[in-house]
Design a protein around this motif. Sequence first.
Motif, PDB file in Angstrom:
ATOM      1  N   HIS A  98       0.915   8.275  -8.579  1.00  0.00           N
ATOM      2  CA  HIS A  98       2.248   7.523  -7.883  1.00  0.00           C
ATOM      3  C   HIS A  98       2.384   6.499  -8.603  1.00  0.00           C
ATOM      4  N   GLU A 101       1.420   3.033  -6.917  1.00  0.00           N
ATOM      5  CA  GLU A 101      -0.105   3.086  -6.330  1.00  0.00           C
ATOM      6  C   GLU A 101      -1.219   2.475  -7.244  1.00  0.00           C
ATOM      7  N   ARG A 151       7.322   5.754  -6.922  1.00  0.00           N
ATOM      8  CA  ARG A 151       6.090   6.544  -6.745  1.00  0.00           C
ATOM      9  C   ARG A 151       6.482   8.001  -7.656  1.00  0.00           C
ATOM     10  N   HIS A 190      -5.204   7.097  -4.933  1.00  0.00           N
ATOM     11  CA  HIS A 190      -3.774   6.688  -4.394  1.00  0.00           C
ATOM     12  C   HIS A 190      -4.009   5.442  -3.586  1.00  0.00           C
ATOM     13  N   ASP A 191      -2.657   5.121  -3.420  1.00  0.00           N
ATOM     14  CA  ASP A 191      -2.330   3.935  -2.062  1.00  0.00           C
ATOM     15  C   ASP A 191      -1.530   4.462  -1.138  1.00  0.00           C
TER      16      ASP A 191
HETATM   17 ZN   LIG Z   1      -0.178   8.761  -3.658  1.00  0.00          ZN
END
Ligand SMILES: [Zn+2]
Length: 484
Positions: A98, A101, A151, A190-191
Amino acid sequence: MKKQLTALILLILFFSQGHAQDSKLDHRKLKEASDKYKESSITHRRFKHIDIMPLVIKRRANKDFQVEELGKSVEGREIYQLAYGNGQKRVMLWSQMHGNESTATMSLMDIFNFLEGKNDGFDAIRKAIEDNLDLRFIPMVNPDGAEAFKRRNAYDIDLNRDAIHLTSPEARILKGARDNFEPEYGFNLHDQQIYYNAVNTAKPATISVLAPAFNFEKDINEVRERALKVIVGMNEVLQEIIPGQVGKYDDGFEPRAFGDNFQKWGTSTILIESGGYPGDPDKQYIRELNFIIILNALYEIATQQYGQYAVEDYFEIPDNDTKLVDLMLRNVTIKRDDLEYKVDLGIRRREVEADSAYYTESSILDLGDLSVYYGYEELDAEGYVMTEGKVWAPAMDMKLSQKEAIEMLKKGFLGVTYDFYPDKTHDLPINILLENDEYKSGHTVGSTANFFLEKNGEKHYAIVNGYLVDLRNPEVEGVRMRVY
Ligand SMILES: [Zn+2]
Protein backbone atom coordinates in the motif's frame (compact mmCIF):
# COMPACT_ATOMS: atom_id res chain seq x y z
CA MET A 1 41.46 -35.58 37.92
CA LYS A 2 40.83 -36.35 34.28
CA LYS A 3 37.24 -37.18 35.09
CA GLN A 4 36.84 -33.87 36.90
CA LEU A 5 38.31 -31.98 33.99
CA THR A 6 35.92 -33.68 31.58
CA ALA A 7 33.04 -32.80 33.85
CA LEU A 8 34.22 -29.22 33.97
CA ILE A 9 34.52 -29.01 30.19
CA LEU A 10 31.06 -30.51 29.79
CA LEU A 11 29.75 -28.03 32.30
CA ILE A 12 31.32 -25.11 30.42
CA LEU A 13 29.99 -26.44 27.13
CA PHE A 14 26.55 -26.84 28.64
CA PHE A 15 26.42 -23.30 29.95
CA SER A 16 27.93 -21.65 26.92
CA GLN A 17 25.52 -23.45 24.62
CA GLY A 18 22.66 -22.86 26.96
CA HIS A 19 23.50 -19.21 26.96
CA ALA A 20 23.70 -18.96 23.20
CA GLN A 21 20.39 -20.69 22.71
CA ASP A 22 18.29 -19.23 25.44
CA SER A 23 19.31 -15.61 25.76
CA LYS A 24 16.82 -13.19 24.40
CA LEU A 25 18.11 -10.06 22.79
CA ASP A 26 18.10 -6.96 24.96
CA HIS A 27 15.83 -4.42 23.32
CA ARG A 28 18.08 -1.60 24.56
CA LYS A 29 20.88 -3.09 22.51
CA LEU A 30 18.62 -3.24 19.47
CA LYS A 31 17.64 0.37 20.07
CA GLU A 32 21.35 1.26 20.08
CA ALA A 33 21.71 -0.53 16.76
CA SER A 34 18.72 1.35 15.38
CA ASP A 35 20.24 4.70 16.35
CA LYS A 36 23.59 3.78 14.90
CA TYR A 37 22.32 2.46 11.58
CA LYS A 38 19.41 4.77 10.88
CA GLU A 39 19.49 5.72 7.20
CA SER A 40 20.00 9.47 7.45
CA SER A 41 18.82 10.32 3.93
CA ILE A 42 15.23 9.38 4.84
CA THR A 43 13.66 11.58 7.49
CA HIS A 44 9.90 11.54 6.84
CA ARG A 45 7.30 9.11 5.57
CA ARG A 46 6.55 10.68 2.18
CA PHE A 47 9.73 9.62 0.47
CA LYS A 48 9.52 8.25 -3.06
CA HIS A 49 10.91 5.43 -5.17
CA ILE A 50 13.68 7.76 -6.38
CA ASP A 51 14.80 8.26 -2.77
CA ILE A 52 15.30 4.58 -1.99
CA MET A 53 16.69 3.44 -5.35
CA PRO A 54 20.28 4.56 -4.59
CA LEU A 55 20.07 2.77 -1.24
CA VAL A 56 19.03 -0.46 -2.94
CA ILE A 57 21.33 -0.32 -5.94
CA LYS A 58 24.48 0.55 -3.98
CA ARG A 59 24.25 -2.89 -2.34
CA ARG A 60 25.36 -4.39 -5.64
CA ALA A 61 28.87 -3.42 -4.56
CA ASN A 62 28.56 -5.49 -1.40
CA LYS A 63 29.16 -9.20 -1.96
CA ASP A 64 26.98 -10.05 1.05
CA PHE A 65 23.91 -8.84 -0.86
CA GLN A 66 22.49 -10.01 -4.18
CA VAL A 67 20.39 -7.31 -5.79
CA GLU A 68 17.94 -8.32 -8.48
CA GLU A 69 15.30 -6.41 -10.40
CA LEU A 70 12.09 -8.44 -10.25
CA GLY A 71 10.11 -6.31 -12.68
CA LYS A 72 8.42 -2.97 -13.08
CA SER A 73 5.31 -1.28 -11.77
CA VAL A 74 2.47 -0.11 -14.03
CA GLU A 75 4.26 3.23 -14.48
CA GLY A 76 7.62 1.57 -15.07
CA ARG A 77 9.30 1.88 -11.67
CA GLU A 78 11.67 -0.98 -10.83
CA ILE A 79 10.85 -3.34 -8.01
CA TYR A 80 13.96 -4.90 -6.52
CA GLN A 81 14.72 -7.81 -4.31
CA LEU A 82 17.75 -7.95 -2.03
CA ALA A 83 19.04 -11.31 -0.85
CA TYR A 84 21.23 -11.78 2.22
CA GLY A 85 22.48 -14.70 4.30
CA ASN A 86 23.90 -18.19 3.78
CA GLY A 87 21.55 -20.16 5.96
CA GLN A 88 18.87 -22.76 5.36
CA LYS A 89 15.75 -21.06 6.66
CA ARG A 90 14.06 -19.08 3.95
CA VAL A 91 12.52 -15.78 5.10
CA MET A 92 10.88 -13.17 2.89
CA LEU A 93 10.03 -9.60 3.90
CA TRP A 94 8.05 -7.22 1.74
CA SER A 95 6.87 -3.68 2.46
CA GLN A 96 4.57 -0.94 1.20
CA MET A 97 2.23 -2.87 -1.08
CA HIS A 98 0.00 0.00 0.00
CA GLY A 99 1.75 3.09 -1.32
CA ASN A 100 1.07 5.35 1.65
CA GLU A 101 2.23 2.76 4.23
CA SER A 102 5.91 3.50 4.28
CA THR A 103 7.10 3.04 7.86
CA ALA A 104 8.60 -0.42 7.46
CA THR A 105 10.36 0.53 4.22
CA MET A 106 12.37 3.03 6.26
CA SER A 107 13.19 0.28 8.77
CA LEU A 108 14.33 -2.07 5.99
CA MET A 109 16.80 0.59 4.80
CA ASP A 110 18.09 0.80 8.39
CA ILE A 111 18.33 -3.00 8.56
CA PHE A 112 20.41 -3.07 5.35
CA ASN A 113 22.80 -0.60 6.98
CA PHE A 114 22.89 -2.76 10.09
CA LEU A 115 23.65 -5.93 8.13
CA GLU A 116 26.61 -4.18 6.49
CA GLY A 117 28.20 -3.16 9.79
CA LYS A 118 30.89 -5.01 11.70
CA ASN A 119 33.07 -4.86 14.84
CA ASP A 120 30.41 -2.83 16.57
CA GLY A 121 29.29 -5.20 19.32
CA PHE A 122 26.45 -6.61 17.17
CA ASP A 123 28.43 -9.22 15.23
CA ALA A 124 26.90 -12.14 17.13
CA ILE A 125 23.38 -11.08 16.11
CA ARG A 126 24.46 -10.55 12.53
CA LYS A 127 26.28 -13.87 12.39
CA ALA A 128 23.29 -15.78 13.74
CA ILE A 129 21.14 -14.23 11.03
CA GLU A 130 23.69 -14.64 8.24
CA ASP A 131 24.55 -18.25 9.09
CA ASN A 132 21.02 -19.50 9.63
CA LEU A 133 18.76 -17.49 7.36
CA ASP A 134 18.32 -17.09 3.64
CA LEU A 135 16.66 -13.67 3.44
CA ARG A 136 14.78 -11.94 0.64
CA PHE A 137 13.72 -8.33 1.05
CA ILE A 138 11.32 -6.59 -1.34
CA PRO A 139 11.01 -2.96 -0.22
CA MET A 140 8.24 -0.80 -1.69
CA VAL A 141 6.14 -3.30 -3.64
CA ASN A 142 3.89 -0.43 -4.81
CA PRO A 143 6.17 2.41 -5.97
CA ASP A 144 3.44 4.12 -8.05
CA GLY A 145 1.21 4.33 -5.01
CA ALA A 146 4.15 5.68 -3.02
CA GLU A 147 4.64 8.38 -5.66
CA ALA A 148 1.12 9.72 -5.09
CA PHE A 149 1.23 8.65 -1.44
CA LYS A 150 -1.95 6.67 -1.86
CA ARG A 151 -2.96 3.14 -0.96
CA ARG A 152 -3.65 1.69 -4.40
CA ASN A 153 -1.52 1.14 -7.49
CA ALA A 154 -1.72 3.03 -10.79
CA TYR A 155 -4.72 0.91 -11.92
CA ASP A 156 -6.35 2.01 -8.67
CA ILE A 157 -6.36 -1.63 -7.61
CA ASP A 158 -5.71 -2.56 -4.00
CA LEU A 159 -2.78 -4.97 -4.37
CA ASN A 160 -3.83 -6.68 -1.17
CA ARG A 161 -7.02 -7.81 -2.88
CA ASP A 162 -5.19 -9.01 -5.97
CA ALA A 163 -3.35 -12.06 -4.68
CA ILE A 164 -5.52 -14.46 -6.69
CA HIS A 165 -6.50 -12.57 -9.87
CA LEU A 166 -3.01 -11.05 -10.22
CA THR A 167 -4.28 -8.26 -12.47
CA SER A 168 -1.51 -5.89 -11.38
CA PRO A 169 2.13 -6.33 -12.39
CA GLU A 170 3.13 -5.57 -8.78
CA ALA A 171 0.95 -8.43 -7.49
CA ARG A 172 2.41 -10.77 -10.12
CA ILE A 173 5.91 -9.75 -9.04
CA LEU A 174 5.20 -10.49 -5.39
CA LYS A 175 3.54 -13.81 -6.17
CA GLY A 176 6.34 -14.76 -8.55
CA ALA A 177 8.98 -13.98 -5.91
CA ARG A 178 7.11 -16.18 -3.46
CA ASP A 179 6.74 -19.06 -5.88
CA ASN A 180 10.42 -18.99 -6.83
CA PHE A 181 11.63 -18.87 -3.27
CA GLU A 182 8.94 -20.71 -1.31
CA PRO A 183 9.72 -18.95 1.96
CA GLU A 184 9.09 -20.73 5.25
CA TYR A 185 8.55 -17.39 7.00
CA GLY A 186 7.08 -14.17 5.63
CA PHE A 187 6.82 -10.63 6.97
CA ASN A 188 4.00 -8.58 5.46
CA LEU A 189 4.71 -4.97 6.39
CA HIS A 190 1.96 -2.34 6.48
CA ASP A 191 0.69 0.79 8.24
CA GLN A 192 -2.75 1.21 9.76
CA GLN A 193 -4.56 4.45 10.49
CA ILE A 194 -3.49 6.14 13.70
CA TYR A 195 -6.96 5.86 15.26
CA TYR A 196 -6.52 2.21 16.23
CA ASN A 197 -6.30 1.64 19.97
CA ALA A 198 -5.85 -1.43 22.11
CA VAL A 199 -9.46 -2.33 22.89
CA ASN A 200 -11.03 -0.61 25.92
CA THR A 201 -7.94 1.51 26.56
CA ALA A 202 -6.80 4.99 25.59
CA LYS A 203 -3.53 3.51 24.33
CA PRO A 204 -2.92 3.69 20.61
CA ALA A 205 -2.13 0.41 18.88
CA THR A 206 1.28 1.72 17.90
CA ILE A 207 2.05 -1.70 16.47
CA SER A 208 -0.61 -4.20 15.51
CA VAL A 209 0.11 -7.79 14.66
CA LEU A 210 -1.61 -10.68 12.98
CA ALA A 211 -0.88 -14.21 11.96
CA PRO A 212 -3.50 -14.27 9.20
CA ALA A 213 -5.96 -17.13 8.91
CA PHE A 214 -5.65 -19.42 5.89
CA ASN A 215 -9.31 -20.48 5.91
CA PHE A 216 -12.69 -19.22 7.06
CA GLU A 217 -12.56 -21.59 10.03
CA LYS A 218 -9.42 -19.78 11.28
CA ASP A 219 -7.75 -23.12 11.91
CA ILE A 220 -4.28 -23.30 13.36
CA ASN A 221 -1.95 -25.63 11.52
CA GLU A 222 1.83 -25.92 11.91
CA VAL A 223 2.44 -23.09 9.47
CA ARG A 224 0.21 -20.61 11.24
CA GLU A 225 1.37 -21.79 14.66
CA ARG A 226 4.96 -20.82 13.85
CA ALA A 227 3.77 -17.32 12.91
CA LEU A 228 1.73 -17.03 16.12
CA LYS A 229 4.79 -17.88 18.18
CA VAL A 230 7.09 -15.46 16.39
CA ILE A 231 4.53 -12.75 17.12
CA VAL A 232 4.45 -13.64 20.82
CA GLY A 233 8.20 -12.99 20.89
CA MET A 234 7.75 -9.62 19.16
CA ASN A 235 4.99 -8.69 21.57
CA GLU A 236 7.18 -9.49 24.59
CA VAL A 237 9.77 -7.03 23.35
CA LEU A 238 7.16 -4.38 22.57
CA GLN A 239 5.52 -4.69 25.99
CA GLU A 240 8.85 -3.71 27.52
CA ILE A 241 9.18 -0.63 25.33
CA ILE A 242 5.57 0.53 24.81
CA PRO A 243 3.46 -1.31 27.40
CA GLY A 244 -0.16 -1.72 26.36
CA GLN A 245 0.38 -0.29 22.88
CA VAL A 246 0.10 -3.46 20.84
CA GLY A 247 -3.12 -4.56 19.20
CA LYS A 248 -4.12 -7.79 17.51
CA TYR A 249 -5.71 -7.46 14.10
CA ASP A 250 -8.95 -9.22 13.29
CA ASP A 251 -8.17 -12.66 11.85
CA GLY A 252 -11.22 -12.98 9.64
CA PHE A 253 -10.11 -14.76 6.48
CA GLU A 254 -9.81 -12.52 3.40
CA PRO A 255 -9.53 -14.85 0.40
CA ARG A 256 -8.06 -12.12 -1.85
CA ALA A 257 -5.32 -10.82 0.47
CA PHE A 258 -1.65 -11.69 0.21
CA GLY A 259 -1.03 -12.38 3.89
CA ASP A 260 -3.86 -14.89 4.12
CA ASN A 261 -2.75 -16.59 0.93
CA PHE A 262 0.93 -16.70 1.87
CA GLN A 263 -0.19 -18.52 5.01
CA LYS A 264 -2.30 -20.83 2.86
CA TRP A 265 0.57 -21.42 0.44
CA GLY A 266 2.73 -22.66 3.34
CA THR A 267 4.65 -19.58 4.50
CA SER A 268 4.37 -18.76 8.21
CA THR A 269 3.20 -15.20 7.74
CA ILE A 270 3.51 -12.35 10.18
CA LEU A 271 1.66 -9.10 9.57
CA ILE A 272 3.07 -5.96 11.19
CA GLU A 273 0.92 -2.82 11.06
CA SER A 274 2.47 0.47 12.14
CA GLY A 275 -0.12 2.71 13.77
CA GLY A 276 0.16 5.97 15.67
CA TYR A 277 2.29 7.26 18.50
CA PRO A 278 1.71 10.61 20.23
CA GLY A 279 3.98 13.32 18.86
CA ASP A 280 5.33 11.14 16.06
CA PRO A 281 3.47 12.30 12.93
CA ASP A 282 6.24 11.12 10.64
CA LYS A 283 6.54 7.78 12.42
CA GLN A 284 10.26 8.02 13.04
CA TYR A 285 9.91 6.41 16.47
CA ILE A 286 7.67 3.68 15.04
CA ARG A 287 10.35 3.13 12.39
CA GLU A 288 12.71 2.27 15.26
CA LEU A 289 10.18 -0.09 16.79
CA ASN A 290 9.91 -1.91 13.46
CA PHE A 291 13.68 -2.20 13.25
CA ILE A 292 13.78 -3.66 16.76
CA ILE A 293 10.97 -6.19 16.38
CA ILE A 294 11.96 -7.32 12.90
CA LEU A 295 15.58 -7.91 13.91
CA ASN A 296 14.44 -9.58 17.10
CA ALA A 297 12.13 -11.87 15.15
CA LEU A 298 14.82 -12.71 12.58
CA TYR A 299 17.20 -13.56 15.41
CA GLU A 300 14.61 -15.75 17.12
CA ILE A 301 13.90 -17.55 13.86
CA ALA A 302 17.64 -17.96 13.24
CA THR A 303 18.15 -19.48 16.69
CA GLN A 304 14.71 -21.17 16.72
CA GLN A 305 14.15 -19.53 20.11
CA TYR A 306 10.60 -18.60 19.23
CA GLY A 307 9.65 -22.26 19.68
CA GLN A 308 9.53 -21.64 23.44
CA TYR A 309 6.46 -19.40 23.20
CA ALA A 310 2.89 -20.50 23.86
CA VAL A 311 0.21 -20.05 21.23
CA GLU A 312 -2.25 -18.99 23.95
CA ASP A 313 -0.15 -15.89 24.60
CA TYR A 314 -0.91 -14.69 21.10
CA PHE A 315 -4.63 -14.69 21.85
CA GLU A 316 -3.98 -12.72 25.06
CA ILE A 317 -2.83 -9.72 22.99
CA PRO A 318 -5.67 -7.15 23.12
CA ASP A 319 -7.77 -6.73 20.00
CA ASN A 320 -7.51 -3.64 17.83
CA ASP A 321 -10.29 -1.11 18.09
CA THR A 322 -10.70 2.29 16.36
CA LYS A 323 -11.79 4.55 19.18
CA LEU A 324 -9.12 7.24 18.96
CA VAL A 325 -9.61 10.78 17.75
CA ASP A 326 -7.08 13.58 17.36
CA LEU A 327 -8.90 15.91 19.75
CA MET A 328 -11.46 14.98 22.38
CA LEU A 329 -13.39 17.79 24.05
CA ARG A 330 -15.40 16.57 27.01
CA ASN A 331 -18.52 18.25 28.41
CA VAL A 332 -18.83 21.10 25.91
CA THR A 333 -22.00 23.19 26.26
CA ILE A 334 -23.74 23.98 22.99
CA LYS A 335 -26.31 26.80 22.94
CA ARG A 336 -28.28 27.51 19.83
CA ASP A 337 -31.64 29.12 19.32
CA ASP A 338 -33.21 28.40 22.68
CA LEU A 339 -31.61 24.98 23.07
CA GLU A 340 -28.83 24.15 25.48
CA TYR A 341 -27.13 20.79 25.90
CA LYS A 342 -23.81 19.32 26.95
CA VAL A 343 -21.81 16.84 24.84
CA ASP A 344 -18.41 15.29 24.27
CA LEU A 345 -17.01 16.17 20.85
CA GLY A 346 -14.59 13.86 19.03
CA ILE A 347 -12.60 15.45 16.21
CA ARG A 348 -10.39 13.82 13.62
CA ARG A 349 -8.04 15.51 11.16
CA ARG A 350 -7.81 13.61 7.91
CA GLU A 351 -4.63 14.00 5.87
CA VAL A 352 -5.04 15.07 2.26
CA GLU A 353 -2.20 14.95 -0.24
CA ALA A 354 -1.27 18.22 -1.94
CA ASP A 355 1.37 18.74 -4.64
CA SER A 356 4.47 18.82 -2.52
CA ALA A 357 3.01 18.63 0.95
CA TYR A 358 -0.13 17.56 2.68
CA TYR A 359 -2.78 19.32 4.69
CA THR A 360 -5.50 18.20 7.05
CA GLU A 361 -9.26 18.53 6.94
CA SER A 362 -11.00 18.23 10.25
CA SER A 363 -14.44 17.02 11.04
CA ILE A 364 -16.54 16.23 14.06
CA LEU A 365 -16.53 12.42 14.06
CA ASP A 366 -19.18 12.06 16.72
CA LEU A 367 -20.81 13.89 19.60
CA GLY A 368 -22.78 12.90 22.67
CA ASP A 369 -21.57 10.39 25.24
CA LEU A 370 -18.11 9.57 23.91
CA SER A 371 -16.86 7.90 27.07
CA VAL A 372 -15.70 4.90 25.01
CA TYR A 373 -13.59 7.15 22.77
CA TYR A 374 -10.15 8.55 23.56
CA GLY A 375 -8.20 11.54 22.28
CA TYR A 376 -4.54 11.86 21.40
CA GLU A 377 -5.26 15.27 22.93
CA GLU A 378 -8.07 15.73 25.47
CA LEU A 379 -9.61 18.77 27.14
CA ASP A 380 -12.24 18.82 29.83
CA ALA A 381 -14.44 21.70 28.64
CA GLU A 382 -16.80 21.62 31.63
CA GLY A 383 -18.26 25.11 31.98
CA TYR A 384 -17.26 26.10 28.45
CA VAL A 385 -19.68 27.17 25.76
CA MET A 386 -19.06 26.61 22.07
CA THR A 387 -19.24 29.89 20.13
CA GLU A 388 -18.85 30.74 16.48
CA GLY A 389 -15.91 32.55 14.95
CA LYS A 390 -15.96 35.44 12.51
CA VAL A 391 -14.19 35.89 9.19
CA TRP A 392 -12.14 39.05 8.56
CA ALA A 393 -13.58 40.10 5.23
CA PRO A 394 -11.41 42.96 3.91
CA ALA A 395 -8.75 41.30 1.74
CA MET A 396 -5.37 41.17 3.43
CA ASP A 397 -2.25 42.00 1.49
CA MET A 398 0.45 40.72 3.83
CA LYS A 399 1.14 37.22 5.12
CA LEU A 400 0.45 36.93 8.82
CA SER A 401 3.05 35.83 11.31
CA GLN A 402 2.07 33.15 13.79
CA LYS A 403 1.75 35.83 16.47
CA GLU A 404 -0.52 37.97 14.30
CA ALA A 405 -2.68 34.97 13.49
CA ILE A 406 -3.14 34.33 17.20
CA GLU A 407 -4.02 38.01 17.76
CA MET A 408 -6.78 37.60 15.15
CA LEU A 409 -8.07 34.54 17.02
CA LYS A 410 -8.15 36.51 20.25
CA LYS A 411 -10.32 39.12 18.52
CA GLY A 412 -12.78 36.43 17.54
CA PHE A 413 -11.71 35.74 13.94
CA LEU A 414 -11.18 32.15 12.80
CA GLY A 415 -10.61 33.13 9.17
CA VAL A 416 -8.95 35.85 7.12
CA THR A 417 -9.49 36.51 3.41
CA TYR A 418 -7.10 37.24 0.57
CA ASP A 419 -7.57 38.06 -3.10
CA PHE A 420 -4.41 36.13 -3.80
CA TYR A 421 -2.21 33.89 -1.68
CA PRO A 422 1.13 32.60 -2.98
CA ASP A 423 0.99 29.14 -1.35
CA LYS A 424 -1.47 26.26 -1.39
CA THR A 425 -0.77 25.15 2.16
CA HIS A 426 0.36 26.88 5.35
CA ASP A 427 1.12 26.25 9.00
CA LEU A 428 -0.74 29.17 10.60
CA PRO A 429 -3.48 28.50 13.16
CA ILE A 430 -6.14 30.39 11.22
CA ASN A 431 -8.23 29.65 8.13
CA ILE A 432 -6.83 31.41 5.07
CA LEU A 433 -9.64 31.93 2.60
CA LEU A 434 -9.68 33.21 -0.94
CA GLU A 435 -13.40 33.76 -0.70
CA ASN A 436 -15.40 34.45 2.39
CA ASP A 437 -17.99 31.76 1.72
CA GLU A 438 -15.43 28.95 1.86
CA TYR A 439 -15.35 29.16 5.63
CA LYS A 440 -17.12 26.16 7.19
CA SER A 441 -18.16 25.41 10.72
CA GLY A 442 -20.99 23.71 12.56
CA HIS A 443 -22.13 21.76 15.56
CA THR A 444 -23.21 18.51 13.93
CA VAL A 445 -21.49 15.27 12.95
CA GLY A 446 -19.35 15.84 9.85
CA SER A 447 -18.98 19.60 10.43
CA THR A 448 -15.57 21.21 10.05
CA ALA A 449 -14.23 21.87 13.56
CA ASN A 450 -13.97 25.68 13.69
CA PHE A 451 -15.24 27.32 16.90
CA PHE A 452 -14.26 28.89 20.18
CA LEU A 453 -14.70 27.71 23.73
CA GLU A 454 -15.78 30.56 26.00
CA LYS A 455 -16.18 30.87 29.74
CA ASN A 456 -17.86 33.92 31.28
CA GLY A 457 -17.79 35.62 27.89
CA GLU A 458 -14.01 35.14 27.48
CA LYS A 459 -12.48 33.11 24.70
CA HIS A 460 -10.05 30.66 26.27
CA TYR A 461 -9.65 28.21 23.41
CA ALA A 462 -9.85 28.35 19.65
CA ILE A 463 -10.46 25.17 17.68
CA VAL A 464 -9.09 25.91 14.22
CA ASN A 465 -9.73 23.17 11.68
CA GLY A 466 -9.53 20.70 14.54
CA TYR A 467 -6.34 22.11 16.07
CA LEU A 468 -6.64 23.23 19.68
CA VAL A 469 -5.11 26.63 20.49
CA ASP A 470 -4.99 27.73 24.14
CA LEU A 471 -5.37 31.48 23.73
CA ARG A 472 -3.94 32.23 27.16
CA ASN A 473 -0.87 30.16 26.44
CA PRO A 474 -0.64 29.91 22.67
CA GLU A 475 1.99 27.42 21.61
CA VAL A 476 1.16 26.10 18.20
CA GLU A 477 3.07 23.39 16.38
CA GLY A 478 2.49 20.99 13.56
CA VAL A 479 -0.45 22.79 11.96
CA ARG A 480 -1.03 21.85 8.32
CA MET A 481 -3.80 23.67 6.55
CA ARG A 482 -4.79 24.38 3.01
CA VAL A 483 -5.56 27.75 1.51
CA TYR A 484 -9.25 27.68 0.69
ZN1 LIG B 1 -1.79 -1.97 4.17
